[in-house]
Design an enzyme around this catalytic site. Structure first.
Site, PDB file in Angstrom:
ATOM      1  N   GLY A 190       0.674  -1.232  -0.008  1.00  0.00           N
ATOM      2  CA  GLY A 190       0.140   0.006   0.125  1.00  0.00           C
ATOM      3  C   GLY A 190       0.939   1.344  -0.015  1.00  0.00           C
ATOM      4  O   GLY A 190       2.172   0.867  -0.447  1.00  0.00           O
ATOM      5  N   CYS A 191       0.253   2.346   0.428  1.00  0.00           N
ATOM      6  CA  CYS A 191       1.103   3.461   0.561  1.00  0.00           C
ATOM      7  C   CYS A 191       2.127   3.559   1.121  1.00  0.00           C
ATOM      8  O   CYS A 191       2.145   2.846   2.318  1.00  0.00           O
ATOM      9  CB  CYS A 191       0.025   4.734   0.807  1.00  0.00           C
ATOM     10  SG  CYS A 191       1.201   6.175   1.157  1.00  0.00           S
ATOM     11  N   PHE A 192       3.280   3.956   0.698  1.00  0.00           N
ATOM     12  CA  PHE A 192       4.630   3.865   1.441  1.00  0.00           C
ATOM     13  C   PHE A 192       4.989   4.709   2.528  1.00  0.00           C
ATOM     14  O   PHE A 192       5.517   4.153   3.490  1.00  0.00           O
ATOM     15  CB  PHE A 192       5.879   4.080   0.248  1.00  0.00           C
ATOM     16  CG  PHE A 192       5.723   5.052  -0.726  1.00  0.00           C
ATOM     17  CD1 PHE A 192       5.172   6.258  -0.264  1.00  0.00           C
ATOM     18  CD2 PHE A 192       6.474   4.819  -1.808  1.00  0.00           C
ATOM     19  CE1 PHE A 192       5.076   7.438  -1.458  1.00  0.00           C
ATOM     20  CE2 PHE A 192       6.409   5.887  -2.819  1.00  0.00           C
ATOM     21  CZ  PHE A 192       5.809   7.159  -2.551  1.00  0.00           C
TER      22      PHE A 192
END
Length: 163
Positions: free
Chosen positions: A10-12
């Site tokens: 997902g979003c880093f």
């Protein structure tokens, strides 16, 4: 010895913030991997996943511990999605550097599936790491700069898979 592993879940931003506090993690950088675009940017990273490159000290932790935490902080059963983030950029993926890492990743996925913690099977892919591209400066340590920023990552109930 310092080793590195590249993970996408997902979003880093959220992954970086949670991993920074883990024992043995010496550094982390957000970036892109697994796609077809050379020199990707946030605006153009077709096929790449948002990833976290994690450096860790093998005297203090190991790949199993890193993978254990990875599977505690994201949902590995959703295809191309974490929270509100949808698309291949947000896929669950482990990038490996050699056959031993590939096998260790597969063994860990088997462990997570056997745990029965998730109602659906793990969809995390295991892909060879061909190149890690560093993300833009404004993405690095984002939640340190903007503590109220968006994240969909948190430690799920159930604790370690290694227990």
């Amino acid at each position: 010895m310092i080793k590195t592993v590249v993970l996408g879940g997902g979003c880093f931003w959220g992954m970086q913030e949670l991993f920074r506090a883990q024992t043995g993690v010496t550094d982390s950088r957000v970036g892109y991997a697994g796609g077809s675009v050379d020199d990707p940017t946030y605006e153009n990273h077709t096929g790449h996943a948002e990833v976290l490159e994690i450096s860790y000290n093998t005297d203090q932790t190991n790949l199993d511990n890193i993978l254990d935490f990875f599977f505690q902080i994201h949902d590995p059963t959703t295809i191309n999605r974490q929270g509100n983030d949808v698309g291949t950029s947000y896929r669950s993926v482990i990038f490996y550097g050699d056959e031993a890492e590939r096998q260790q990743a597969q063994d860990f996925i088997n462990l997570v599936n056997q745990s029965g913690r998730w109602p659906d099977p793990v969809v995390t892919t295991i892909e060879p790491l061909t190149k890690f591209y560093l993300a833009e400066d404004y993405h690095q340590d984002y939640l340190q700069k903007y503590p109220e920023g968006y994240t969909c990552h948190y430690v799920r109930p159930g604790g370690s898979y290694l227990a």
